[in-house]
Design an enzyme around this catalytic site. Structure first.
Site, PDB file in Angstrom:
ATOM      1  CB  ILE A 140      -0.625   0.235   1.544  1.00  0.00           C
ATOM      2  CG1 ILE A 140      -0.841  -1.338   1.915  1.00  0.00           C
ATOM      3  CG2 ILE A 140      -1.228   0.732   0.919  1.00  0.00           C
ATOM      4  CD1 ILE A 140      -1.357  -1.085   3.247  1.00  0.00           C
ATOM      5  CB  CYS A 141       2.243   3.896  -1.659  1.00  0.00           C
ATOM      6  SG  CYS A 141       1.952   3.998  -3.161  1.00  0.00           S
ATOM      7  NE  ARG A 142      -2.528  11.424  -0.416  1.00  0.00           N
ATOM      8  CZ  ARG A 142      -3.466  11.934  -1.269  1.00  0.00           C
ATOM      9  NH1 ARG A 142      -3.189  12.259  -2.615  1.00  0.00           N
ATOM     10  NH2 ARG A 142      -4.985  12.310  -0.374  1.00  0.00           N
TER      11      ARG A 142
END
Ligand SMILES: Cc1cc2nc3c(=O)[nH]c(=O)nc-3n(C[C@H](O)[C@H](O)[C@H](O)COP(=O)(O)OP(=O)(O)OC[C@H]3O[C@@H](n4cnc5c(N)ncnc54)[C@H](O)[C@@H]3O)c2cc1C
Length: 565
Positions: A525-527
């Site tokens: 996950i990231c933004r």
């Protein structure tokens, strides 16, 4: 050849003009029940909001223009009341005098549109309840708003001093285009607006997670949403104002109510003439816009069209298809082999400076028809190069065939240049493009307009990476099945955390691989999914099993955080 066209707005007017351009000899009669032809329905909500202050601006071309430039015998205030297909005649009633005449035709074109749905609810005819469908409707709304409301019930009967107070509360019923556009315009006119919608989202054609973003946006701009609640009736309160009563038992006070419950194809004449009506309740036509009677054509909101992607019969009430169908019917009447390709439902709505647009099929439609051969991606590219002032993020969802990469649908929202992305994708979809074609599309670029990798290319690249296996993805509903790795910076986690995720910022990943499991799938996950893509590539090449969580934190919570992006 004598051609009678019933309905003088989008479909009818475009048919009349095209037919004249193709055939100077045809006798063309265009009958319109209302007082105007070729008026801009689509501008009506903006006339309510005074964005288009002059009513005259709504008239695209008047009856005289049609008479003088196109030699069309335009008859306004003239209603077609009966078709006799055997005799090939139409009965026409003069709306003002009631006089009925009979007119013979060689070809007949029906473009009667789709009137607003108006259920027989208690109190629906009370003063102060309006629709936004015709020019007279908007005139009545403007008069009602401008006149103020009587302060006390019965004051309108009182001949002496009367107290007026400004109208301040509006209730709009229905969260489709017309409801939302009118709600926005009422906000601009200073109203406190509540929008009541029976469904669990606004803008039914798009997917709920995308609708959530727009819901958050319109609420931020002052529209109070009451979803999952249908209107049950209306009451006049003691002070003369209205109460909108809902099925859940709530009551919303209102000085004005706008009904925008959707539209239903006008099939009255068609049924009388024994024309075939389809399963969705619209007039059934072939690809030449011909009904089951070879001399009668039907176009616009009144007809059923084939959904371009699913092939299902559907009802699409949009001006673009109505205009194109009018042109096609004229072509066919003039002896050409024009065909309607089906409709993709390509649409856009502007709301408080932002836009939501879409084309093709939604995920919920695919689920409804049991089609599982699809994948979806979420992406949040800038509207133009980030270094050039004014760039805004666009939230995009793109749906494509898992088996061959064919583009199936796209939805996009944002405050800048959403329309050109969906227009490009709409064209690609109609040409049968795949996500691999989107990768290669050569689009306009200078920093104030786009990026060297335009959002359309970017969508293609992300989707193609998924299909080629370069970037396996998963979605939030499967997030509990793997080891969650968050590659954002610790500062970002303070703003919004992904519960249960282990944080290793992307810059440290290569040196901290020993902290990651080799026996479990790692969901990254990231933004927005972009850094997670790079991280996924590192992990895959180092022998881990990894997937990018599509759209990252934004696709999980975009309703609350997207607009702050
Ligand atoms: C408020 C509003 C906003 C809209 N905004 C958009 C938008 O932004 N984008 C978009 O794509 N679409 C929009 N639409 C939809 C678009 O206007 C319609 O899809 C389009 O006008 C359909 O064209 P049509 O010819 O089928 O029907 P209409 O344009 O509705 O015309 C039908 C005409 O036929 C007349 N008529 C009906 N029966 C008879 C009869 N028996 N005899 C004589 N005359 C008859 C009616 O009076 C009417 O004028 C909007 C519609 C409304 C109401």
């Amino acid at each position: 050849m004598k051609v009678i066209i019933v309905g003088g707005s989008a479909g009818g007017a475009s048919c009349a003009a095209r037919l004249r351009r193709l055939d100077e000899k045809a006798e063309i009669v265009m009958v319109e029940r209302g007082p105007y032809v070729s008026y801009a329905n689509c501008g009506l909500p903006y006339h309510v909001g005074d964005v288009i202050p002059k009513e005259a601006s709504l008239f695209v071309a008047d009856a005289n223009t049609f008479r003088s430039q196109f030699a069309v015998d335009v008859r306004t205030g003239c209603e077609a009341t009966k078709i006799s297909p055997d005799k090939k005649t139409v009965e026409l009633r003069n709306v003002a005098t009631g006089e009925v005449t009979t007119e013979a035709y060689d070809k007949l074109v029906l473009s009667p549109g789709a009137p607003s749905i108006r259920p027989p609810l208690p109190g629906i005819d009370l003063p102060g309840i309006f629709e936004v469908r015709t020019v007279p409707d908007t005139r009545a709304i403007r008069e009602w708003i401008e006149k103020g409301s009587l302060f006390l019930s019965g004051m309108d009967k009182y001949s002496g001093f009367q107290t007026l107070r400004p109208k301040t509360r509006a209730v709009v019923i229905g969260g489709g285009f017309i409801g939302l556009e009118t709600a926005e315009n009422l906000v601009h006119r200073g109203f406190d607006v509540t929008l009541v919608e029976m469904g669990d989202q606004i803008l039914a054609p798009i997917d709920p997670e995308m609708a959530r973003i727009i819901e958050g946006y319109v609420e931020k701009h002052g529209i109070r949403l009451a979803l999952n609640d249908g209107v049950a009736g209306f009451k006049q309160a003691a002070n003369g104002t209205l109460d909108v009563l809902t099925k859940s038992g709530k009551s919303y006070p209102a000085d004005i109510v706008i009904l925008a419950l959707g539209v239903r194809p006008d099939t009255t004449l068609a049924k009388m003439a024994g024309l075939k009506i389809g399963e969705r309740g619209g007039i059934r036509v072939d690809e030449h816009m011909r009904t089951n009677n070879p001399d009668i054509f039907a176009i616009g909101d009144a007809v059923e069209v084939k959904d371009f992607v699913t092939g299902e019969w559907s009802l699409i009430a949009l001006a673009g298809p109505a205009n194109r169908q009018g042109r096609i019917a004229a072509d066919v009447i003039a002896g050409r082999d024009s065909r309607f390709r089906g409709s993709q439902g390509t649409s856009i709505i502007g709301l408080f400076g932002a836009a939501a647009a879409w084309t093709g099929v939604s995920e919920k439609t695919l689920k409804r028809i049991g089609d599982k051969d699809y994948e979806k991606i979420y992406l949040y590219p800038n509207s133009h190069a980030g270094y050039y002032p004014g760039a805004k993020p666009i939230a995009m969802k793109v749906i494509f065939r898992k088996s061959d990469g064919k583009l199936l649908g796209a939805q996009a929202l944002g405050e800048d240049n959403v329309d050109k992305r969906i227009s490009a994708l709409a064209m690609a979809l109609q040409m049968g493009a795949t996500v691999y074609d989107l990768e290669e599309a050569e689009l306009c670029y200078a920093p104030q307009f786009g990026s060297a990798k335009d959002p359309v290319n970017f969508a293609g690249m992300v989707a193609a990476d998924v299909l080629r296996g370069d970037m396996p993805i998963t979605h939030w509903d499967s997030a509990d099945k793997g080891f969650l790795l968050d590659v954002r910076e610790p500062l970002e986690l303070a703003v919004e955390n992904a519960p249960g995720a282990v944080n290793i910022p992307l810059g440290q990943l290569r040196s901290r691989l020993g902290e990651l499991p080799r026996d479990r799938e790692i969901l990254v996950i990231c933004r927005s999914g972009q850094r997670a893509y790079s991280a996924t590539r590192v992990l895959l090449q180092k022998g881990f099993r990894a997937r990018n969580l599509a759209g990252g934190m934004l696709s999980r919570t975009h309703a609350s955080t997207f607009w702050e992006g």
